[in-house]
Design a protein around this motif. Sequence first.
Motif, PDB file in Angstrom:
ATOM      1  N   GLY A   1       0.810  -1.213   0.000  1.00 36.85           N
ATOM      2  CA  GLY A   1       0.000   0.000   0.000  1.00 36.85           C
ATOM      3  C   GLY A   1       0.842   1.261   0.000  1.00 36.85           C
ATOM      4  O   GLY A   1       2.036   1.234  -0.309  1.00 36.85           O
ATOM      5  N   THR A   2       0.223   2.371   0.364  1.00 38.11           N
ATOM      6  CA  THR A   2       0.905   3.665   0.357  1.00 38.11           C
ATOM      7  C   THR A   2       1.229   4.178   1.754  1.00 38.11           C
ATOM      8  O   THR A   2       1.962   5.147   1.891  1.00 38.11           O
ATOM      9  CB  THR A   2       0.041   4.730  -0.352  1.00 38.11           C
ATOM     10  N   LEU A   3       0.680   3.556   2.790  1.00 36.92           N
ATOM     11  CA  LEU A   3       0.939   4.011   4.154  1.00 36.92           C
ATOM     12  C   LEU A   3       2.304   3.501   4.611  1.00 36.92           C
ATOM     13  O   LEU A   3       2.595   2.306   4.531  1.00 36.92           O
ATOM     14  CB  LEU A   3      -0.148   3.478   5.093  1.00 36.92           C
ATOM     15  N   ARG A   4       3.154   4.430   5.062  1.00 40.56           N
ATOM     16  CA  ARG A   4       4.489   4.075   5.534  1.00 40.56           C
ATOM     17  C   ARG A   4       4.796   4.836   6.821  1.00 40.56           C
ATOM     18  O   ARG A   4       4.276   5.920   7.051  1.00 40.56           O
ATOM     19  CB  ARG A   4       5.548   4.406   4.467  1.00 40.56           C
ATOM     20  N   TYR A   5       5.660   4.254   7.639  1.00 43.86           N
ATOM     21  CA  TYR A   5       6.030   4.852   8.909  1.00 43.86           C
ATOM     22  C   TYR A   5       7.532   5.115   8.954  1.00 43.86           C
ATOM     23  O   TYR A   5       8.336   4.249   8.610  1.00 43.86           O
ATOM     24  CB  TYR A   5       5.635   3.941  10.077  1.00 43.86           C
ATOM     25  N   GLY A   6       7.877   6.309   9.426  1.00 41.02           N
ATOM     26  CA  GLY A   6       9.274   6.685   9.513  1.00 41.02           C
ATOM     27  C   GLY A   6       9.919   6.318  10.835  1.00 41.02           C
ATOM     28  O   GLY A   6      11.136   6.396  10.962  1.00 41.02           O
ATOM     29  N   THR A   7       9.123   5.921  11.846  1.00 42.25           N
ATOM     30  CA  THR A   7       9.682   5.565  13.145  1.00 42.25           C
ATOM     31  C   THR A   7       9.035   4.271  13.639  1.00 42.25           C
ATOM     32  O   THR A   7       7.885   3.958  13.300  1.00 42.25           O
ATOM     33  CB  THR A   7       9.437   6.663  14.194  1.00 42.25           C
ATOM     34  N   PRO A   8       9.743   3.512  14.489  1.00 40.85           N
ATOM     35  CA  PRO A   8       9.137   2.294  15.042  1.00 40.85           C
ATOM     36  C   PRO A   8       7.950   2.601  15.942  1.00 40.85           C
ATOM     37  O   PRO A   8       6.994   1.820  16.004  1.00 40.85           O
ATOM     38  CB  PRO A   8      10.297   1.645  15.820  1.00 40.85           C
ATOM     39  N   GLU A   9       8.008   3.732  16.658  1.00 41.46           N
ATOM     40  CA  GLU A   9       6.901   4.108  17.540  1.00 41.46           C
ATOM     41  C   GLU A   9       5.597   4.293  16.748  1.00 41.46           C
ATOM     42  O   GLU A   9       4.522   3.859  17.186  1.00 41.46           O
ATOM     43  CB  GLU A   9       7.229   5.392  18.301  1.00 41.46           C
TER      44      GLU A   9
ATOM     45  N   HIS B   1      -3.600  -8.590   3.559  1.00 42.09           N
ATOM     46  CA  HIS B   1      -2.935  -7.292   3.501  1.00 42.09           C
ATOM     47  C   HIS B   1      -3.769  -6.311   2.677  1.00 42.09           C
ATOM     48  O   HIS B   1      -4.257  -6.638   1.601  1.00 42.09           O
ATOM     49  CB  HIS B   1      -1.553  -7.430   2.851  1.00 42.09           C
ATOM     50  N   GLY B   2      -3.933  -5.120   3.209  1.00 40.69           N
ATOM     51  CA  GLY B   2      -4.633  -4.070   2.480  1.00 40.69           C
ATOM     52  C   GLY B   2      -6.127  -4.085   2.634  1.00 40.69           C
ATOM     53  O   GLY B   2      -6.824  -3.306   1.983  1.00 40.69           O
ATOM     54  N   THR B   3      -6.676  -4.958   3.516  1.00 41.90           N
ATOM     55  CA  THR B   3      -8.120  -4.994   3.719  1.00 41.90           C
ATOM     56  C   THR B   3      -8.439  -4.614   5.160  1.00 41.90           C
ATOM     57  O   THR B   3      -7.720  -4.991   6.089  1.00 41.90           O
ATOM     58  CB  THR B   3      -8.711  -6.389   3.435  1.00 41.90           C
ATOM     59  N   ALA B   4      -9.517  -3.866   5.346  1.00 38.67           N
ATOM     60  CA  ALA B   4      -9.943  -3.467   6.685  1.00 38.67           C
ATOM     61  C   ALA B   4     -11.005  -4.397   7.244  1.00 38.67           C
ATOM     62  O   ALA B   4     -11.297  -4.366   8.435  1.00 38.67           O
ATOM     63  CB  ALA B   4     -10.478  -2.035   6.653  1.00 38.67           C
TER      64      ALA B   4
END
Length: 275
Positions: free
Chosen positions: A96-104, A203-206
């Motif tokens: 998908g397009t959601l990404r996180y820059g920190t582990p928190e 993955h990718g489903t809510a």
Amino acid sequence: MNENPAPSARGRNAVIVLLAAALVAAAVWIAVLLMQQAGGPGQNGPGTTTSPGSPGPSATSAPPSPTASASELPGTPPALLPAAEAATVIWPDPGGTLRYGTPEDAAGGFAEELAGFADPVYGEFMQGDARSGELEVRSTEGGAVTTVMLRQLSDGHWYAIGAASSEIRLDVPAAGDMIGSPVALSGLSRAFEATVGVEVYAHGTAVPLGTGIVMGGSGPDLEPFSGSIQWENPGSGSGSGSGSGGGTLLLFISSAADGSAWTAAAVPVGFAAQP
């Protein structure tokens, strides 16, 4: 008799000498003033002049502070993770397009977006190696511990790759197993009324592909549970655009107060091909 006799030659000469001396002294004084204005010490050193409003020597500029990057990076789809890495992820969708820059932030995304914690209390990130670690989550102060395992993958972003609970120990299936429908589960747990919820996500489903419960212990000790859950298996070609063909198996205990997650455990799974 003339009352104003003409001055003698000596008197005239004396007047001329005095006038000449006065002119020379004036010229010398003017020259001194001009030299002081042009060559005297100024604010910035010899030979310079500075008007009251002009700036002094320029100082070296401090380097600009770095621009903080957003921890979630929605937008155009990023480069796909290798399939082997994508298969280890429980959150977010590796395709998908959601990404996180920190582990928190990755831990918070899993806890609140997938596991269903309402207002969790977060511990500190505990570093493992240079690219991994874990973080404890509780539904309330003093609540059951959910430990989220986190890893920075080859695209430089952080992902949740598993979750363990102080109240749920999942033995089967293990992380990375291929599952079909129904999926058999076994392990140990303790919960209010012995009930542990189970959900399967691609993955990718809510919306879960299937839900159910297993019954373990309700006393002070963890006790065995076993059972099977029916779910809509989309097959090995499903899941994110990464081609991982899988998703997340989530087990959770609900809060008796409001139904939100009290604690949770999760493993990444692959989806077996349909017969």
